[in-house]
Scaffold this motif. Structure first.
Motif, PDB file in Angstrom:
ATOM      1  N   CYS A  18       0.814  -1.216   0.000  1.00  0.00           N
ATOM      2  CA  CYS A  18       0.000   0.000   0.000  1.00  0.00           C
ATOM      3  C   CYS A  18       0.845   1.263   0.000  1.00  0.00           C
ATOM      4  N   VAL A  19       2.159   1.157   0.145  1.00  0.00           N
ATOM      5  CA  VAL A  19       3.030   2.334   0.053  1.00  0.00           C
ATOM      6  C   VAL A  19       4.033   2.199  -1.093  1.00  0.00           C
ATOM      7  N   THR A  20       3.764   1.273  -2.015  1.00  0.00           N
ATOM      8  CA  THR A  20       4.578   1.124  -3.220  1.00  0.00           C
ATOM      9  C   THR A  20       3.975   1.977  -4.336  1.00  0.00           C
ATOM     10  N   PRO A  21       4.756   2.785  -5.047  1.00  0.00           N
ATOM     11  CA  PRO A  21       4.216   3.511  -6.205  1.00  0.00           C
ATOM     12  C   PRO A  21       3.742   2.537  -7.290  1.00  0.00           C
ATOM     13  N   ALA A  22       2.612   2.837  -7.893  1.00  0.00           N
ATOM     14  CA  ALA A  22       2.006   1.926  -8.869  1.00  0.00           C
ATOM     15  C   ALA A  22       2.908   1.682 -10.072  1.00  0.00           C
ATOM     16  N   THR A  23       3.647   2.702 -10.512  1.00  0.00           N
ATOM     17  CA  THR A  23       4.502   2.537 -11.692  1.00  0.00           C
ATOM     18  C   THR A  23       5.812   1.842 -11.365  1.00  0.00           C
ATOM     19  N   HIS A  24       5.998   1.462 -10.115  1.00  0.00           N
ATOM     20  CA  HIS A  24       7.244   0.840  -9.679  1.00  0.00           C
ATOM     21  C   HIS A  24       7.157  -0.683  -9.691  1.00  0.00           C
ATOM     22  N   ILE A  25       5.949  -1.241  -9.753  1.00  0.00           N
ATOM     23  CA  ILE A  25       5.786  -2.675  -9.538  1.00  0.00           C
ATOM     24  C   ILE A  25       5.484  -3.385 -10.854  1.00  0.00           C
ATOM     25  N   ARG A  26       5.819  -4.655 -10.925  1.00  0.00           N
ATOM     26  CA  ARG A  26       5.551  -5.514 -12.087  1.00  0.00           C
ATOM     27  C   ARG A  26       5.645  -6.961 -11.613  1.00  0.00           C
ATOM     28  N   SER A  27       5.191  -7.882 -12.432  1.00  0.00           N
ATOM     29  CA  SER A  27       5.112  -9.285 -11.993  1.00  0.00           C
ATOM     30  C   SER A  27       6.479  -9.903 -11.761  1.00  0.00           C
ATOM     31  N   THR A  28       7.528  -9.357 -12.377  1.00  0.00           N
ATOM     32  CA  THR A  28       8.868  -9.931 -12.224  1.00  0.00           C
ATOM     33  C   THR A  28       9.669  -9.302 -11.082  1.00  0.00           C
ATOM     34  N   TYR A  29       9.109  -8.284 -10.422  1.00  0.00           N
ATOM     35  CA  TYR A  29       9.838  -7.530  -9.387  1.00  0.00           C
ATOM     36  C   TYR A  29      10.147  -8.429  -8.190  1.00  0.00           C
ATOM     37  N   ARG A  30      11.412  -8.413  -7.749  1.00  0.00           N
ATOM     38  CA  ARG A  30      11.857  -9.241  -6.623  1.00  0.00           C
ATOM     39  C   ARG A  30      12.336  -8.331  -5.482  1.00  0.00           C
ATOM     40  N   ASN A  31      11.535  -8.237  -4.442  1.00  0.00           N
ATOM     41  CA  ASN A  31      11.985  -7.551  -3.237  1.00  0.00           C
ATOM     42  C   ASN A  31      12.647  -8.587  -2.330  1.00  0.00           C
ATOM     43  N   PHE A  32      13.461  -8.133  -1.391  1.00  0.00           N
ATOM     44  CA  PHE A  32      14.160  -9.090  -0.524  1.00  0.00           C
ATOM     45  C   PHE A  32      14.522  -8.426   0.795  1.00  0.00           C
ATOM     46  N   PHE A  33      14.398  -9.205   1.869  1.00  0.00           N
ATOM     47  CA  PHE A  33      14.762  -8.747   3.205  1.00  0.00           C
ATOM     48  C   PHE A  33      15.192  -9.951   4.046  1.00  0.00           C
ATOM     49  N   PRO A  34      15.943  -9.700   5.121  1.00  0.00           N
ATOM     50  CA  PRO A  34      16.233 -10.788   6.059  1.00  0.00           C
ATOM     51  C   PRO A  34      14.938 -11.334   6.647  1.00  0.00           C
TER      52      PRO A  34
END
Length: 432
Positions: A400-416
């Motif tokens: 809900c705080v990601t910009p709409a033009t920033h996301i796509r189906s291949t996007y890989r976020n990562f965290f510990p």
């Protein structure tokens, strides 16, 4: 290089996107006081003032210094002062000390943004070579990542304030989540294409290096939940004494739970006045958690990977792999009604079906590693993603705080796996 006509149109398009991204950052900062901008409430976070400077540093360091002839840097110390983690560029201050940067003052940081913005506009009026175009596209995505970080970091900062102030007034949350159902996916021959291979003839078409190259993955038939897990469902997990039952937890998760004293997701606080005994801090301040309707029906968020995994075990399910998630996400476009930062809800909205994007980042069961044939970007930019491919877990879908033009189906976020300050939730998967 594009033709003169197409080059002019491309430069205008890049300039428009640059202005939109930069102004979106300042709009996000608008409700905050200068004192708010200095707070760093956890070592994972950064002060908002630092975000304003670092995103500007990125354009100056990787674009203007290399491609704008006779560019004069704003300040000689800013090259190292606002470096985040690029060791190839030299030393940088320790991250946990960023809140001590009372100098340079805010007005100088704002002047820095103006200086760099003017220089970028000058650059786009004189060149559209492929490499600066690629770096501009990366700069846009980089700043949008920091817009999301501004929202998550200021939420934690305001939560730790004894007054628990709100960032903005709350919109009304109403709605009942539909029943939890599953959709079965059975790729033909089990073979699917994952990731993306950039088109060398379209340098402005963006994907992070960790989304490349496209490659073939074998998937067995699987079922994926049609919506995210809600707060009400997670409360049932808590009420079944899940935080005291080691059989539900991975070993490292159980150790982390005990060491950190976890009893609920981050931002859940006991409240005897609430019918469920809990209230939840949001960017709109504290809200009571009802038994149903409203907040109870929103996707649960601010979970660690360990909590998401434990809930899935409790339900007799599992977390999806990142490849299962991507395959399901590519079956339909991102819905226009997705809850991204532009809706200004700033919190997950009541869960709906067939919604794979927005609301919360979704923990997967996949470790963060490079795809077969992966190559990081050359030079210092190779440190952007590649060097973090250790001890991290993949999340998908945006929040809900990601910009709409920033996301796509291949996007890989990562965290510990112990990370909880992100808007991170879960979607269940199971075998078929």
């Amino acid at each position: 290089m594009p033709t003169t006509t197409s080059a002019s149109a491309l430069a205008e398009s890049l300039l428009t996107r640059f202005r939109l991204v930069r102004s979106a950052t300042m709009a996000l900062v608008g409700p905050l006081t200068p004192e708010d901008l200095m707070v760093q409430s956890t070592p994972e976070a950064s002060p908002v003032k630092w975000h304003l400077a670092h995103t500007t540093w990125f354009f100056e360091t990787f674009i203007l210094r290399d491609f704008l002839p006779h560019y004069k840097p704003f300040h000689p110390d800013f090259l190292w002062l606002f470096n985040s983690y690029y060791n190839s560029l030299g030393d940088m201050p320790e991250k946990k000390l960023r809140a001590s940067f009372s100098r340079p003052p805010l007005d100088q940081i704002l002047a820095y943004r103006i200086h760099v913005d003017a220089a970028v506009e000058q650059l786009l009026a004189t060149t559209v070579d492929d490499e600066p175009i690629r770096r501009m596209a990366l700069g846009f995505e980089h700043e949008q990542q920091h817009q999301e970080l501004i929202a998550t970091d200021i939420k934690h900062a305001l939560f730790t304030n004894p007054l628990h102030p709100a960032y903005k007034e709350a919109p009304e949350q109403k709605g009942i989540a539909p029943a939890l159902t599953f959709t079965t996916y059975a790729p033909e021959n089990g073979l699917v294409q994952i990731g993306v291979t950039p088109d060398p003839n379209s340098p402005e078409a963006f994907a992070f290096d960790n989304e490349t190259p496209q490659h073939t993955v074998f998937l067995r038939p699987f079922a994926l939940a049609d919506r995210l897990v809600t707060c009400a469902e997670y409360l049932a997990f808590m009420n079944d004494n899940a935080y005291t039952r080691p059989e539900l937890w991975l070993s490292e998760g159980w150790t982390t739970l005990r060491n950190e004293g976890w009893q609920a997701p981050l931002y859940w606080t006991r409240d005897q006045a609430s019918p469920t005994g809990w209230k939840i801090y949001t960017l709109h301040g504290f809200e009571p958690l009802p038994e149903q309707d409203g907040l109870a029906e929103t996707p649960v968020c601010h979970l660690s990977f360990f909590e998401a995994d434990a809930f899935a075990r409790w339900k007799g399910c599992r977390l999806p792999t990142e490849f299962e998630w991507e395959y399901a996400a590519t079956q339909s476009p991102i819905p226009a009604a997705s809850n991204f930062i532009e809706t200004e809800a700033l919190h997950p909205t009541p869960a709906t079906t067939t919604q794979l994007f927005g609301d919360t980042w979704e923990w997967t069961a996949s470790p963060y590693t490079g795809y077969p044939g992966y190559k990081p970007l050359p030079g210092a930019l190779g440190e952007y993603n590649g060097k973090f491919m250790s001890s991290q877990i993949i999340l998908r879908g945006g929040s809900c705080v990601t910009p709409a033009t920033h996301i796509r189906s291949t996007y890989r976020n990562f965290f510990p796996p112990s990370t909880r300050w992100q808007f991170s939730g879960l979607r269940l998967a199971k075998e078929v």
